[in-house]
Design an enzyme around this catalytic site. Sequence first.
Site, PDB file in Angstrom:
ATOM      1  N   ASP A  39     -20.652   1.868  -7.682  1.00  9.38           N
ATOM      2  CA  ASP A  39     -19.803   1.431  -8.784  1.00  9.38           C
ATOM      3  C   ASP A  39     -18.905   2.598  -9.192  1.00  9.38           C
ATOM      4  OD1 ASP A  39     -18.644   0.622 -11.144  1.00  9.38           O
ATOM      5  OD2 ASP A  39     -20.460  -0.291 -11.946  1.00  9.38           O
TER       6      ASP A  39
ATOM      7  N   ASP B 249      -7.039   0.952  -7.061  1.00  9.26           N
ATOM      8  CA  ASP B 249      -6.624  -0.249  -6.326  1.00  9.26           C
ATOM      9  C   ASP B 249      -7.751  -1.267  -6.402  1.00  9.26           C
ATOM     10  OD1 ASP B 249      -5.435  -2.068  -4.682  1.00  9.26           O
ATOM     11  OD2 ASP B 249      -5.857  -0.990  -2.820  1.00  9.26           O
TER      12      ASP B 249
ATOM     13  N   HIS C 106       0.816  -1.215   0.000  1.00  9.36           N
ATOM     14  CA  HIS C 106       0.000   0.000   0.000  1.00  9.36           C
ATOM     15  C   HIS C 106       0.854   1.271   0.000  1.00  9.36           C
ATOM     16  CE1 HIS C 106      -3.078  -2.963   1.395  1.00  9.36           C
ATOM     17  NE2 HIS C 106      -3.793  -2.276   0.543  1.00  9.36           N
TER      18      HIS C 106
END
Length: 745
Positions: free
Chosen positions: A520, A548, A435
């Site tokens: 979404d 990501d 990350h």
Amino acid sequence: MTKPGKFSIQLSGTFILLSIGISTLIAFSVGWISRLVLLTSAGINPIRSDSTAIVIREASSASSSAIIGALLDDGSSKGMSGKDIKQLPTPKVLAGKQVPYTTYTSKSFPNEGTSTSNTLHIDRTVPLYMSSQSKKQFDGGPDFRSDTKKSTGDDKGWKPLNADPPCEACSRGKEKKSELSMTEEEVAASSINEDGHNDDSDGLHLPAGQHLLVDIKDVDSEFLNSEERLASAMIELTNESKLTLLSYHCHSLVPIGVSCAGVLLESHVAFHTWPLEGVITLDLFTCGGGKLVPLMPLIERLFSVKQTPSEGENEEDIPEPTLLWAHKLRGFREGFAPGYVRTSNPLDEGLGWSVLGRLDFDMKRPLLSTKTAFQHVDIYEVLDPDQRDLESYHMSLSNTDGAYESMHPELFVPNKILFLDGVQQSTLYGDAPYHESIVHPAMFTHANPKRVAIIGGGEGATLREVLKHKTVEKAVMIEIDEDVVELSREYLKEWSDCSDLIGSTNDCFEDPRAEVRYEDAMQYFISAFPSDEAVDGSVDKFDVIVMDSLDPNVKISYAVELYSNDAYIKSLYNGLTESGILVIQLGESNADDDPADEVGRFENRAIIKKKLKEVGFKSMHIYTEEHCEFQWPWTTLVAFKDANTKQRWHRSVAETDVEIRKRLLTTKSGRSSLQNYDGATHYNYQIPPKSFEISHCRQEETPDECAMLKSTEEFVGVDEDDDAIVYNPVMERRLNHKVKAVKLV
């Protein structure tokens, strides 16, 4: 006196009576033996005690429950010699199970290494007797029918014989409850197990199965040398897991130990024990549709029997049994199951071969296995002996004075691994390298990132890294699956822990700068940024967008859309400020022997690089991080909307380190909030790996710069500021070498 050629025979009455008696006895014996053979081949125990016979004769006046209870009390068994050797339990037909008849064939060999030998068969007496009396068969009743609307049985579970087709082999029968009779918890638990990855309830019996291997040590020796207790545990295992044990065979070994093998309707179960060493090994194979992994707590409860302390021994000094296990998919599914796709089965993905399939983990414990509205979520806790061993972990939990492990327990905790649809997403020990590598190179390349968007990142770790920057005023995370966020906050608290950051909150999701949207992300960006101007100015543009989400080589339609949808990719460009940066994780790195991305398994990677250039990005750079604890180095791409941004990308180690000290929030502990990223790490990211140069040069039309690699000529006429170089790992590797050489001088 008789005539010549003729004779007469005189028989006494005694002889005639004896002849009749002997003939009758022979006929009776032949009939009795034939009966034994026929009944035994049908799976019925023909030898019953007098009390059992009385119960059967009086069946007409007794209730069915009383009959079943009386029959279940009879547990007699015979050894190979025909003598009563041990009182081992008899397998029973479970309520609701339709067990087809089978042919039993065996061959026994005398062996001096065994002291006893027992074979027991499934007891079909109850269902056979009740069916013969009532001309009906038992289907388990409403609580066990798979579909109560289609059942022809009455309320008590009885239906006419042959009302349904017989149960086929390799099926778990009709043991599942109707959801109408389930509690909410039972329905939820049932849905977790409804994968259809090996379900044969529709009559399609795949040449496939599941194999569970279990090794346990530090087990009680008396338990391991008891046929009765071991056989009882095996029967309880099969009963509670709704398997059908047709028969089993056990040997007590000389001088010590037990081996048992059970034949299941679904396949087999077997184990062997070493009582002196306190070890048992067990394997269970089924070709039914139910998962085997959820049986592990049951196996542990039944077979991990703790040793009994000897006289004068402290019970606290007795070690807990250690259990190693592995689960493997066996056989063939693709090509036999219509529509089966390996990547749609979590057990056929990374979860199956990287965690479940390994038998060498010192610890392997499922923390969570559930299914959200969008995907399967699995979280496992493991101890890999190649990295951290069980002894060190136990030492870290103790209060031993001066022990390194107890002074630094955080270094020895088990690893946690998150899987979505069987694909590994992140780990506890790979959390920071992954990350930090996907967030900070772009964040520190941007001069002043105030608004940041995160696409995906449901664990919260990407958000955590973004919030470490003082400049950030708003971090918008768009995640379609709210359940993943909530489950991560419960089981993966470390991923969203901002408690050490001065100016933040304990939970990163509660930071006032954070905004989490459950929708979404593709539709969000297409709706908000269909053109270079935001719709009605309602949504401000972002300085950095971090994607990501799904890996580009995941073979599902939504993943393909993320990397190829023209409207979406254009909206990402439109959603950035003029100096904006787009970050995309691109999955595992190329290998030196991989073909070009365009024709290999990284086709989606090639597509998005092409489309990013088409929509207007001026510069793209690829780098890899090797410490994410994936099975391969992980790839990230940064795309700059302004070509001048790449000058900041190529800053020196010292310049990056100074920016880190200025930019990051201070911590309560006084330690750096970064574990992996610093100026030297960023410096290594500036040169793309050699494997990407090789892949680039394997395109069908060989680029000109690749031809130049084979010559001794310099890259004449090439300027590192040339706007025409959007993505070119060959040129970037050569120009970066040149630039760094100048800086060193």
